[in-house]
Design an enzyme around this catalytic site. Sequence first.
Site, short mmCIF file in Angstrom:
data_model
loop_
_atom_site.label_atom_id
_atom_site.label_comp_id
_atom_site.label_asym_id
_atom_site.label_seq_id
_atom_site.Cartn_x
_atom_site.Cartn_y
_atom_site.Cartn_z
CE LYS A 44 -2.83 2.59 1.21
NZ LYS A 44 -4.27 3.31 -0.13
CB CYS A 128 1.55 12.00 -3.23
SG CYS A 128 3.01 12.71 -4.89
#
Length: 309
Positions: A44, A128
């Site tokens: 993850k 991100c």
Amino acid sequence: LDLSTFFLGRPLTAPLMNASGVWCNVNSQLHALAESEAGAMVTKSCTLLRRDGNPEPRYHTLTMGSINSMGLPNEGHQYYLDYAERHDYENKPLFFSVAGLTLDDNLTIVAQIQDAYTPALLELNLSCPNVPGKAQIAYDFDALDVILAEISSAYSRPFGVKLPPYFDIAHFDEVADILNRYEKVNFITCINSIGNGLMIDMESETVLIKPKQGFGGIGGEYVLPTALANVNAFHQRCPKKSIIGCGGVNTGEHVFMHLLAGASIVQVGTALYEQGPDIFVRLKAELAQIMQEKGYKTIREFQGKLKTL
Ligand SMILES: CC(C)(C)CCc1c(C(=O)O)[nH]c(=O)[nH]c1=O
């Protein structure tokens, strides 16, 4: 029938792996992937410190896929470094996904991966967050250039990037030009979920997930055409890089399409979330059946060989 595809010089037992974020948050899930028929696996996306992520419901199944706004729940980078230390690399390669909240966090995490001398392969998640009010890094081309320059000088080994989908040919051209200036970027994973979709419950007249007023990333069958286009666009534009395909895979045919479009490995997200790691047994068998029917003995015979009219 050689299902294996070579990735960075290593033969995989199957050109299949999980998509980061699915079935890879904690050790029990990572162990299940390590024991599965997947040819590789990824952790993850991690941040410096552990995160609970967004309030639930934050994932919802849709008729043809999924919507999620998990909010980067993860155990923190050290947890995954500890896993990477215990992983059996002879069994299958491990990719290490990073999605630091700031450039500094990314550099700190990457420096620790560097010092850990782990054989894991870095997959930098470029969805991100950027500074508030600006588009995600992968959609802010100046910020994209900066982060690649910074990571390239902080990390001595080859690494890869996880990209969100692009929808404009000029964007394929521009992003490929940027990526091609970084020879350390030797693989590109296309695509992350299609950002900020919205689905509605007719009975309650309500959104399906709690975070972001119901807005979330779309995955599953809905995204297959966009995923194939991004795989093929970067395959054509970045001949010196390997492409990892991700998006819309639920059958051997989808795997075959991603490979034909130029992928070396194919990731499975939504379908893995719904069906669990046994899905890799089915996908492997379905791909082998298709190759048999078409008379292909190895993946190399058709990989990246999509024909145009
Ligand atoms: C979207 C971010 C939360 C910034 C990164 C993590 C992530 C998430 C998530 O943790 O919400 N979901 C996705 O479909 N793709 C992602 O890359």
